[in-house]
Design an enzyme around this catalytic site. Structure first.
Site, PDB file in Angstrom:
ATOM      1  CG  ASP A   1      13.409  -8.162  15.823  1.00 29.20           C
ATOM      2  OD1 ASP A   1      13.359  -7.209  15.020  1.00 29.20           O
ATOM      3  OD2 ASP A   1      13.720  -9.321  15.494  1.00 29.20           O
TER       4      ASP A   1
ATOM      5  CG  ASP B   1      13.853  -4.178  11.067  1.00 23.08           C
ATOM      6  OD1 ASP B   1      13.123  -4.618  11.969  1.00 23.08           O
ATOM      7  OD2 ASP B   1      14.948  -4.681  10.762  1.00 23.08           O
TER       8      ASP B   1
END
Length: 487
Positions: free
Chosen positions: A169, A367
Protein backbone atom coordinates in the site's frame (compact mmCIF):
# COMPACT_ATOMS: atom_id res chain seq x y z
CA UNK A 1 24.10 24.70 -68.32
CA UNK A 2 26.33 23.83 -65.40
CA UNK A 3 24.36 26.20 -63.19
CA UNK A 4 21.14 24.45 -64.27
CA UNK A 5 22.56 21.04 -63.24
CA UNK A 6 23.65 22.49 -59.87
CA UNK A 7 20.17 23.92 -59.31
CA UNK A 8 18.52 20.65 -60.36
CA UNK A 9 20.84 18.65 -58.10
CA UNK A 10 20.11 20.95 -55.16
CA UNK A 11 16.36 20.77 -55.86
CA UNK A 12 16.38 16.96 -55.99
CA UNK A 13 18.47 16.74 -52.81
CA UNK A 14 16.17 19.14 -50.98
CA UNK A 15 13.09 17.24 -52.18
CA UNK A 16 14.60 13.92 -51.04
CA UNK A 17 15.46 15.35 -47.60
CA UNK A 18 11.99 16.83 -47.26
CA UNK A 19 10.42 13.50 -48.21
CA UNK A 20 12.53 11.59 -45.69
CA UNK A 21 11.75 14.12 -42.97
CA UNK A 22 8.04 14.03 -43.69
CA UNK A 23 8.04 10.26 -43.46
CA UNK A 24 9.95 10.26 -40.16
CA UNK A 25 7.52 12.62 -38.43
CA UNK A 26 4.46 10.61 -37.43
CA UNK A 27 1.19 12.39 -36.75
CA UNK A 28 -0.01 12.22 -33.13
CA UNK A 29 -1.95 9.06 -32.32
CA UNK A 30 -5.63 9.83 -31.95
CA UNK A 31 -7.14 6.33 -31.80
CA UNK A 32 -6.46 3.13 -29.88
CA UNK A 33 -7.92 -0.32 -30.45
CA UNK A 34 -9.73 -1.87 -27.49
CA UNK A 35 -9.75 -5.68 -27.58
CA UNK A 36 -13.29 -6.26 -26.36
CA UNK A 37 -13.22 -10.05 -26.67
CA UNK A 38 -10.05 -10.40 -24.63
CA UNK A 39 -11.35 -8.16 -21.86
CA UNK A 40 -14.63 -10.05 -21.62
CA UNK A 41 -12.82 -13.39 -21.53
CA UNK A 42 -10.77 -12.18 -18.55
CA UNK A 43 -13.96 -11.30 -16.68
CA UNK A 44 -15.05 -14.90 -17.10
CA UNK A 45 -11.67 -16.42 -16.17
CA UNK A 46 -11.17 -14.37 -13.01
CA UNK A 47 -14.10 -16.09 -11.31
CA UNK A 48 -12.50 -19.51 -11.76
CA UNK A 49 -8.85 -18.84 -10.85
CA UNK A 50 -7.18 -21.47 -8.71
CA UNK A 51 -5.45 -19.58 -5.87
CA UNK A 52 -1.66 -19.80 -5.64
CA UNK A 53 -0.59 -22.66 -3.40
CA UNK A 54 0.97 -20.89 -0.42
CA UNK A 55 2.63 -24.07 0.81
CA UNK A 56 4.74 -24.32 -2.32
CA UNK A 57 6.51 -21.07 -1.46
CA UNK A 58 6.85 -21.86 2.25
CA UNK A 59 10.56 -22.22 2.84
CA UNK A 60 12.55 -22.58 6.03
CA UNK A 61 15.73 -20.64 5.58
CA UNK A 62 18.72 -21.22 7.79
CA UNK A 63 20.99 -18.44 8.99
CA UNK A 64 23.72 -19.75 6.72
CA UNK A 65 21.60 -19.47 3.58
CA UNK A 66 20.27 -15.95 4.30
CA UNK A 67 21.95 -12.69 3.36
CA UNK A 68 21.74 -9.72 5.68
CA UNK A 69 20.69 -6.53 3.93
CA UNK A 70 23.54 -4.07 3.56
CA UNK A 71 24.88 -1.51 1.10
CA UNK A 72 26.39 -4.38 -0.91
CA UNK A 73 22.85 -5.46 -1.79
CA UNK A 74 21.85 -2.18 -3.37
CA UNK A 75 19.00 -3.61 -5.42
CA UNK A 76 16.47 -6.22 -4.36
CA UNK A 77 12.95 -7.16 -5.30
CA UNK A 78 9.71 -8.80 -4.23
CA UNK A 79 7.14 -10.64 -6.36
CA UNK A 80 3.70 -9.04 -6.71
CA UNK A 81 0.44 -10.99 -6.90
CA UNK A 82 -3.03 -9.73 -7.76
CA UNK A 83 -5.85 -10.05 -5.28
CA UNK A 84 -7.69 -12.40 -7.63
CA UNK A 85 -4.76 -14.80 -7.97
CA UNK A 86 -4.45 -15.62 -4.26
CA UNK A 87 -8.11 -15.64 -3.28
CA UNK A 88 -10.87 -17.50 -5.10
CA UNK A 89 -13.73 -15.13 -5.71
CA UNK A 90 -17.01 -15.81 -3.92
CA UNK A 91 -18.97 -13.62 -6.33
CA UNK A 92 -21.49 -15.30 -8.60
CA UNK A 93 -20.72 -13.04 -11.55
CA UNK A 94 -18.32 -10.32 -12.65
CA UNK A 95 -20.87 -7.53 -12.20
CA UNK A 96 -21.15 -8.23 -8.46
CA UNK A 97 -17.33 -8.44 -8.22
CA UNK A 98 -17.03 -4.98 -9.79
CA UNK A 99 -19.61 -3.51 -7.42
CA UNK A 100 -17.69 -4.88 -4.44
CA UNK A 101 -14.45 -3.41 -5.79
CA UNK A 102 -16.03 -0.01 -6.34
CA UNK A 103 -17.61 -0.01 -2.87
CA UNK A 104 -14.30 -0.50 -1.06
CA UNK A 105 -12.61 1.84 -3.55
CA UNK A 106 -15.00 4.65 -2.65
CA UNK A 107 -14.40 4.02 1.06
CA UNK A 108 -10.64 4.21 0.55
CA UNK A 109 -10.82 7.40 -1.51
CA UNK A 110 -12.99 9.05 1.13
CA UNK A 111 -10.46 8.07 3.80
CA UNK A 112 -7.47 9.48 1.89
CA UNK A 113 -9.23 12.72 1.06
CA UNK A 114 -10.48 13.15 4.63
CA UNK A 115 -6.97 12.68 5.98
CA UNK A 116 -5.61 15.45 3.77
CA UNK A 117 -8.54 17.76 4.50
CA UNK A 118 -8.06 17.39 8.26
CA UNK A 119 -4.32 17.96 7.96
CA UNK A 120 -4.86 21.13 5.94
CA UNK A 121 -7.25 22.37 8.63
CA UNK A 122 -4.71 21.62 11.36
CA UNK A 123 -6.57 18.64 12.85
CA UNK A 124 -4.28 15.77 13.82
CA UNK A 125 -5.32 12.12 13.73
CA UNK A 126 -4.45 11.83 17.40
CA UNK A 127 -6.97 14.56 18.23
CA UNK A 128 -9.75 12.41 16.80
CA UNK A 129 -8.71 9.17 18.46
CA UNK A 130 -8.22 9.86 22.16
CA UNK A 131 -10.09 7.10 23.95
CA UNK A 132 -10.22 8.62 27.43
CA UNK A 133 -6.44 8.47 27.66
CA UNK A 134 -6.65 4.92 28.98
CA UNK A 135 -6.31 2.29 26.34
CA UNK A 136 -6.55 1.75 22.60
CA UNK A 137 -9.93 0.72 21.29
CA UNK A 138 -10.95 -0.53 17.89
CA UNK A 139 -13.25 1.36 15.50
CA UNK A 140 -16.94 0.59 15.72
CA UNK A 141 -17.38 -0.07 12.00
CA UNK A 142 -16.36 -3.53 10.83
CA UNK A 143 -14.50 -3.96 7.58
CA UNK A 144 -15.43 -7.61 7.13
CA UNK A 145 -17.88 -6.92 4.33
CA UNK A 146 -15.57 -4.61 2.42
CA UNK A 147 -12.03 -5.91 2.13
CA UNK A 148 -8.78 -4.08 1.52
CA UNK A 149 -5.85 -4.20 -0.84
CA UNK A 150 -5.44 -5.18 -4.48
CA UNK A 151 -1.81 -6.30 -4.74
CA UNK A 152 0.19 -8.60 -2.48
CA UNK A 153 3.72 -9.86 -1.92
CA UNK A 154 5.08 -12.86 -0.05
CA UNK A 155 7.73 -12.20 2.60
CA UNK A 156 9.22 -13.86 5.65
CA UNK A 157 8.61 -12.43 9.13
CA UNK A 158 10.90 -13.20 12.07
CA UNK A 159 13.87 -15.54 12.48
CA UNK A 160 13.54 -18.22 11.29
CA UNK A 161 11.17 -16.57 8.77
CA UNK A 162 7.49 -17.42 8.67
CA UNK A 163 6.21 -16.86 5.13
CA UNK A 164 3.08 -14.77 4.73
CA UNK A 165 1.25 -12.72 2.09
CA UNK A 166 1.31 -8.97 2.78
CA UNK A 167 -0.86 -6.24 1.23
CA UNK A 168 1.22 -3.55 -0.52
CA UNK A 169 0.00 0.00 0.00
CA UNK A 170 1.56 3.28 -1.18
CA UNK A 171 -1.12 5.16 0.78
CA UNK A 172 -0.01 4.09 4.27
CA UNK A 173 3.18 3.85 6.31
CA UNK A 174 2.81 1.40 9.19
CA UNK A 175 3.87 -2.20 8.52
CA UNK A 176 2.06 -4.87 10.52
CA UNK A 177 1.30 -8.59 10.73
CA UNK A 178 -1.32 -10.61 12.59
CA UNK A 179 0.17 -12.13 15.74
CA UNK A 180 -0.63 -14.84 18.26
CA UNK A 181 -2.23 -14.85 20.70
CA UNK A 182 -5.19 -13.48 18.78
CA UNK A 183 -7.96 -11.81 20.73
CA UNK A 184 -9.66 -11.21 17.39
CA UNK A 185 -8.05 -12.07 14.04
CA UNK A 186 -9.53 -12.49 10.59
CA UNK A 187 -8.85 -15.65 8.57
CA UNK A 188 -5.59 -15.72 6.60
CA UNK A 189 -4.04 -18.24 4.22
CA UNK A 190 -0.97 -18.97 6.35
CA UNK A 191 -0.59 -19.78 10.06
CA UNK A 192 -0.76 -16.75 12.37
CA UNK A 193 2.72 -15.43 13.20
CA UNK A 194 4.04 -16.68 16.55
CA UNK A 195 6.29 -14.08 18.22
CA UNK A 196 7.55 -16.67 20.69
CA UNK A 197 9.04 -18.69 17.84
CA UNK A 198 11.14 -15.79 16.53
CA UNK A 199 14.54 -15.00 18.04
CA UNK A 200 14.53 -11.54 16.41
CA UNK A 201 11.24 -10.35 17.95
CA UNK A 202 11.82 -7.26 20.11
CA UNK A 203 9.11 -5.02 21.65
CA UNK A 204 9.68 -1.26 21.42
CA UNK A 205 9.63 0.90 24.51
CA UNK A 206 7.38 3.93 24.80
CA UNK A 207 10.24 6.37 24.42
CA UNK A 208 11.57 4.73 21.24
CA UNK A 209 11.59 7.10 18.27
CA UNK A 210 9.52 4.66 16.19
CA UNK A 211 6.79 4.77 18.82
CA UNK A 212 6.78 8.57 18.73
CA UNK A 213 6.21 8.51 14.96
CA UNK A 214 2.88 6.67 15.30
CA UNK A 215 -0.33 8.66 14.80
CA UNK A 216 -2.07 6.63 17.51
CA UNK A 217 -0.11 4.98 20.31
CA UNK A 218 -0.33 4.12 23.99
CA UNK A 219 2.18 3.14 26.65
CA UNK A 220 1.45 -0.05 28.59
CA UNK A 221 4.02 -1.48 31.01
CA UNK A 222 6.62 0.63 29.20
CA UNK A 223 5.89 -1.12 25.91
CA UNK A 224 4.52 0.68 22.85
CA UNK A 225 1.02 -0.14 21.65
CA UNK A 226 -0.31 0.97 18.23
CA UNK A 227 -3.54 1.27 16.32
CA UNK A 228 -4.13 1.79 12.60
CA UNK A 229 -7.59 2.04 11.04
CA UNK A 230 -8.46 2.22 7.35
CA UNK A 231 -11.18 3.88 5.33
CA UNK A 232 -13.18 0.69 4.80
CA UNK A 233 -13.53 0.00 8.53
CA UNK A 234 -10.59 -2.40 8.75
CA UNK A 235 -8.19 -1.95 11.66
CA UNK A 236 -5.25 -3.48 13.51
CA UNK A 237 -4.27 -3.04 17.17
CA UNK A 238 -1.37 -4.55 19.11
CA UNK A 239 2.26 -4.29 20.15
CA UNK A 240 4.73 -2.15 18.21
CA UNK A 241 7.96 -4.11 17.78
CA UNK A 242 11.01 -4.59 15.61
CA UNK A 243 11.42 -7.74 13.55
CA UNK A 244 13.49 -9.23 10.78
CA UNK A 245 11.89 -9.25 7.33
CA UNK A 246 13.15 -11.74 4.73
CA UNK A 247 12.71 -10.74 1.10
CA UNK A 248 13.25 -12.52 -2.20
CA UNK A 249 16.65 -14.24 -2.66
CA UNK A 250 16.80 -14.72 1.14
CA UNK A 251 17.86 -11.12 1.79
CA UNK A 252 17.17 -10.27 5.44
CA UNK A 253 16.38 -6.76 6.67
CA UNK A 254 16.75 -6.51 10.44
CA UNK A 255 15.06 -4.26 13.00
CA UNK A 256 12.06 -3.20 10.92
CA UNK A 257 9.51 -1.42 13.11
CA UNK A 258 6.12 -3.05 12.64
CA UNK A 259 2.86 -3.79 14.36
CA UNK A 260 2.20 -7.17 15.93
CA UNK A 261 -1.58 -7.15 15.74
CA UNK A 262 -3.62 -9.08 18.30
CA UNK A 263 -6.93 -7.41 17.41
CA UNK A 264 -7.52 -7.13 13.67
CA UNK A 265 -10.58 -6.86 11.50
CA UNK A 266 -11.10 -6.70 7.76
CA UNK A 267 -11.20 -8.98 4.77
CA UNK A 268 -7.57 -8.79 3.68
CA UNK A 269 -8.10 -11.77 1.34
CA UNK A 270 -5.90 -14.22 3.19
CA UNK A 271 -3.02 -11.78 3.61
CA UNK A 272 -1.39 -11.77 7.03
CA UNK A 273 -0.64 -8.06 7.19
CA UNK A 274 0.48 -4.99 5.28
CA UNK A 275 3.67 -3.38 3.99
CA UNK A 276 3.43 0.42 3.95
CA UNK A 277 5.16 2.00 0.93
CA UNK A 278 4.23 5.61 1.74
CA UNK A 279 6.60 8.48 2.33
CA UNK A 280 6.35 8.65 6.14
CA UNK A 281 9.14 7.74 8.54
CA UNK A 282 7.67 4.34 9.44
CA UNK A 283 7.17 3.12 5.87
CA UNK A 284 9.29 0.23 4.61
CA UNK A 285 11.22 2.33 2.03
CA UNK A 286 11.98 4.96 4.67
CA UNK A 287 13.20 2.43 7.23
CA UNK A 288 15.65 0.83 4.80
CA UNK A 289 16.73 4.26 3.47
CA UNK A 290 15.74 3.30 -0.07
CA UNK A 291 16.77 5.82 -2.70
CA UNK A 292 14.03 4.58 -5.00
CA UNK A 293 11.48 1.86 -5.57
CA UNK A 294 9.28 0.80 -8.44
CA UNK A 295 6.44 -1.57 -9.18
CA UNK A 296 4.46 -2.76 -12.15
CA UNK A 297 0.82 -3.61 -11.56
CA UNK A 298 -0.48 -6.35 -13.83
CA UNK A 299 -4.14 -6.51 -14.81
CA UNK A 300 -6.25 -7.12 -11.68
CA UNK A 301 -8.21 -9.74 -13.62
CA UNK A 302 -5.00 -11.67 -14.31
CA UNK A 303 -3.18 -14.35 -12.33
CA UNK A 304 0.19 -13.10 -13.62
CA UNK A 305 2.87 -11.81 -11.27
CA UNK A 306 5.19 -8.82 -11.48
CA UNK A 307 8.02 -7.32 -9.44
CA UNK A 308 8.42 -4.67 -6.74
CA UNK A 309 12.00 -3.39 -6.83
CA UNK A 310 13.99 -1.26 -4.39
CA UNK A 311 16.99 0.93 -5.27
CA UNK A 312 16.70 0.23 -8.98
CA UNK A 313 17.18 2.85 -11.67
CA UNK A 314 14.28 4.31 -13.59
CA UNK A 315 14.15 2.50 -16.97
CA UNK A 316 15.48 4.42 -19.94
CA UNK A 317 12.76 6.02 -22.02
CA UNK A 318 10.43 6.49 -19.05
CA UNK A 319 8.00 9.40 -19.08
CA UNK A 320 9.14 11.37 -16.05
CA UNK A 321 7.51 14.11 -14.02
CA UNK A 322 8.28 16.07 -10.82
CA UNK A 323 7.52 14.12 -7.62
CA UNK A 324 6.15 16.48 -4.98
CA UNK A 325 5.67 16.11 -1.23
CA UNK A 326 3.06 17.71 1.00
CA UNK A 327 4.39 19.16 4.26
CA UNK A 328 1.01 18.55 5.87
CA UNK A 329 0.85 14.82 5.02
CA UNK A 330 4.17 13.08 4.40
CA UNK A 331 2.65 9.71 3.43
CA UNK A 332 1.43 10.57 -0.06
CA UNK A 333 3.35 10.93 -3.33
CA UNK A 334 2.17 13.85 -5.47
CA UNK A 335 2.78 14.28 -9.19
CA UNK A 336 2.59 17.59 -11.07
CA UNK A 337 -0.27 16.72 -13.40
CA UNK A 338 -1.36 19.85 -15.25
CA UNK A 339 -3.88 18.50 -17.74
CA UNK A 340 -5.10 15.74 -20.02
CA UNK A 341 -5.52 15.12 -23.75
CA UNK A 342 -8.22 13.30 -25.70
CA UNK A 343 -7.59 12.17 -29.27
CA UNK A 344 -4.27 14.02 -29.20
CA UNK A 345 -5.81 17.38 -28.28
CA UNK A 346 -4.98 19.10 -24.96
CA UNK A 347 -8.11 19.85 -22.94
CA UNK A 348 -9.00 23.37 -21.69
CA UNK A 349 -8.54 22.62 -17.98
CA UNK A 350 -7.68 25.70 -15.85
CA UNK A 351 -4.05 25.62 -14.73
CA UNK A 352 -4.76 25.66 -10.98
CA UNK A 353 -7.41 22.90 -11.03
CA UNK A 354 -4.95 20.10 -10.26
CA UNK A 355 -2.30 22.14 -8.48
CA UNK A 356 -0.94 21.36 -4.99
CA UNK A 357 -1.45 24.56 -3.03
CA UNK A 358 0.83 26.13 -0.46
CA UNK A 359 -1.48 25.19 2.43
CA UNK A 360 -1.35 21.49 1.46
CA UNK A 361 -4.68 21.33 -0.35
CA UNK A 362 -5.42 20.12 -3.87
CA UNK A 363 -2.85 18.29 -5.95
CA UNK A 364 -2.76 14.81 -7.46
CA UNK A 365 -1.41 11.73 -5.69
CA UNK A 366 -0.41 8.39 -7.22
CA UNK A 367 -1.89 5.52 -5.20
CA UNK A 368 -1.58 1.76 -5.64
CA UNK A 369 -4.61 0.99 -3.46
CA UNK A 370 -7.13 3.23 -5.20
CA UNK A 371 -8.58 1.60 -8.32
CA UNK A 372 -10.36 4.33 -10.29
CA UNK A 373 -8.73 7.70 -10.97
CA UNK A 374 -10.60 10.54 -9.28
CA UNK A 375 -10.39 14.04 -10.76
CA UNK A 376 -11.77 17.28 -9.40
CA UNK A 377 -15.15 17.98 -10.96
CA UNK A 378 -13.85 20.91 -13.02
CA UNK A 379 -11.25 18.64 -14.66
CA UNK A 380 -13.41 15.52 -14.93
CA UNK A 381 -16.31 17.27 -16.66
CA UNK A 382 -14.00 18.60 -19.37
CA UNK A 383 -12.40 15.16 -19.83
CA UNK A 384 -15.71 13.30 -19.89
CA UNK A 385 -17.35 15.72 -22.33
CA UNK A 386 -14.39 15.56 -24.72
CA UNK A 387 -14.40 11.76 -24.63
CA UNK A 388 -18.16 11.56 -25.17
CA UNK A 389 -17.95 13.96 -28.12
CA UNK A 390 -15.22 11.80 -29.67
CA UNK A 391 -17.27 8.59 -29.26
CA UNK A 392 -20.64 9.72 -30.62
CA UNK A 393 -20.69 6.79 -33.03
CA UNK A 394 -20.43 4.18 -30.26
CA UNK A 395 -23.54 2.66 -28.63
CA UNK A 396 -24.14 4.10 -25.16
CA UNK A 397 -25.19 2.14 -22.06
CA UNK A 398 -26.64 3.24 -18.69
CA UNK A 399 -24.18 4.35 -16.00
CA UNK A 400 -22.94 1.85 -13.40
CA UNK A 401 -22.22 2.85 -9.79
CA UNK A 402 -19.77 5.79 -9.86
CA UNK A 403 -19.38 5.60 -13.67
CA UNK A 404 -21.55 8.01 -15.66
CA UNK A 405 -20.16 7.19 -19.11
CA UNK A 406 -20.63 3.61 -20.33
CA UNK A 407 -20.92 1.77 -23.66
CA UNK A 408 -22.51 -1.39 -25.03
CA UNK A 409 -19.82 -3.38 -26.86
CA UNK A 410 -21.72 -6.68 -26.72
CA UNK A 411 -21.75 -6.92 -30.51
CA UNK A 412 -18.11 -5.92 -31.02
CA UNK A 413 -14.90 -7.96 -30.93
CA UNK A 414 -12.81 -4.82 -30.94
CA UNK A 415 -13.46 -1.11 -31.18
CA UNK A 416 -11.53 2.04 -32.07
CA UNK A 417 -11.60 4.61 -29.27
CA UNK A 418 -9.98 8.04 -28.85
CA UNK A 419 -6.66 8.18 -27.01
CA UNK A 420 -6.37 9.57 -23.48
CA UNK A 421 -3.14 11.01 -22.05
CA UNK A 422 -1.87 12.59 -18.86
CA UNK A 423 0.07 15.85 -19.32
CA UNK A 424 2.72 16.91 -16.79
CA UNK A 425 4.22 20.25 -15.81
CA UNK A 426 7.51 19.50 -17.57
CA UNK A 427 5.72 19.18 -20.92
CA UNK A 428 5.86 15.38 -21.06
CA UNK A 429 2.81 13.27 -21.80
CA UNK A 430 1.84 9.72 -20.80
CA UNK A 431 -0.52 7.97 -23.20
CA UNK A 432 -2.76 5.30 -21.69
CA UNK A 433 -3.64 1.96 -23.33
CA UNK A 434 -7.34 1.71 -24.16
CA UNK A 435 -7.87 -1.04 -21.57
CA UNK A 436 -6.68 1.38 -18.87
CA UNK A 437 -9.58 3.77 -19.36
CA UNK A 438 -12.38 1.61 -20.80
CA UNK A 439 -13.01 -1.35 -18.49
CA UNK A 440 -15.67 -4.08 -18.42
CA UNK A 441 -18.21 -3.94 -15.60
CA UNK A 442 -19.91 -7.23 -16.48
CA UNK A 443 -19.36 -10.18 -18.79
CA UNK A 444 -22.00 -9.06 -21.27
CA UNK A 445 -20.06 -6.32 -23.01
CA UNK A 446 -20.77 -3.24 -20.88
CA UNK A 447 -17.64 -1.06 -20.66
CA UNK A 448 -17.30 2.17 -18.70
CA UNK A 449 -14.97 5.15 -18.84
CA UNK A 450 -12.70 4.44 -15.85
CA UNK A 451 -12.50 7.94 -14.38
CA UNK A 452 -14.73 9.52 -11.77
CA UNK A 453 -15.52 12.97 -10.46
CA UNK A 454 -14.75 14.10 -6.91
CA UNK A 455 -15.86 17.21 -5.04
CA UNK A 456 -12.68 17.00 -2.95
CA UNK A 457 -9.73 19.18 -3.88
CA UNK A 458 -7.50 16.06 -3.87
CA UNK A 459 -7.28 14.08 -7.11
CA UNK A 460 -5.92 10.51 -7.26
CA UNK A 461 -4.35 8.49 -10.08
CA UNK A 462 -5.57 4.94 -9.41
CA UNK A 463 -4.20 1.52 -10.24
CA UNK A 464 -6.45 0.87 -13.26
CA UNK A 465 -4.62 3.68 -15.06
CA UNK A 466 -1.26 2.32 -13.80
CA UNK A 467 -1.72 -1.28 -14.96
CA UNK A 468 0.97 -2.56 -17.30
CA UNK A 469 3.23 0.41 -16.54
CA UNK A 470 6.29 0.35 -14.28
CA UNK A 471 5.93 3.25 -11.88
CA UNK A 472 9.30 4.39 -10.48
CA UNK A 473 9.61 6.60 -7.42
CA UNK A 474 13.05 8.24 -7.47
CA UNK A 475 13.04 9.47 -3.88
CA UNK A 476 16.54 10.90 -4.11
CA UNK A 477 15.89 13.13 -7.12
CA UNK A 478 12.15 13.72 -6.49
CA UNK A 479 11.14 12.30 -9.87
CA UNK A 480 8.41 9.84 -10.75
CA UNK A 481 8.74 7.77 -13.92
CA UNK A 482 6.18 5.85 -15.98
CA UNK A 483 7.48 3.06 -18.24
CA UNK A 484 4.74 1.33 -20.28
CA UNK A 485 5.17 -2.40 -20.91
CA UNK A 486 8.04 -2.79 -18.42
CA UNK A 487 6.48 -5.44 -16.17
Amino acid sequence: MAESWIFLSFFLSFSLISTVQSRSISPPTTLHTLDVSDSIQKTINVLSFTPHNTLQSLQTQSEDSSLEFSSSFSTFSLPLHTRSSIHKSSHKDYASLVKARLARDSARVNSLQTRVRLAVNGVKTTDLNKFGGEELQVPVISGTSHGSGEYFSRVGIGHPPSQVYMVLDTGSDVNWVQCAPCADCYQQSDPIFEPASSSSYSPLTCDASQCQYLDISECRNNTCMYEVSYGDGSYTVGDFVTETVTLADSVQVKDIAMGCGHNNEGLFVGAGGLIGLGGGRLSFPSQINATSYSYCLVDRDSDSTSILEFNSQTPSGAVTAPLLRNDKVDTFYYVELTGLSVAGKPLPIPADTLKLTGDGGGGVIVDSGTAITRLRTAAYDVLRDAFVNATKGLPAAPGVALFDTCYDFSKRKSVEVPTVSFRFSNGKELGLPAKNYLIPVDSSGTFCFAFASTSSSLSIIGNVQQQGTRVSYDLERSIIGFSPNKC
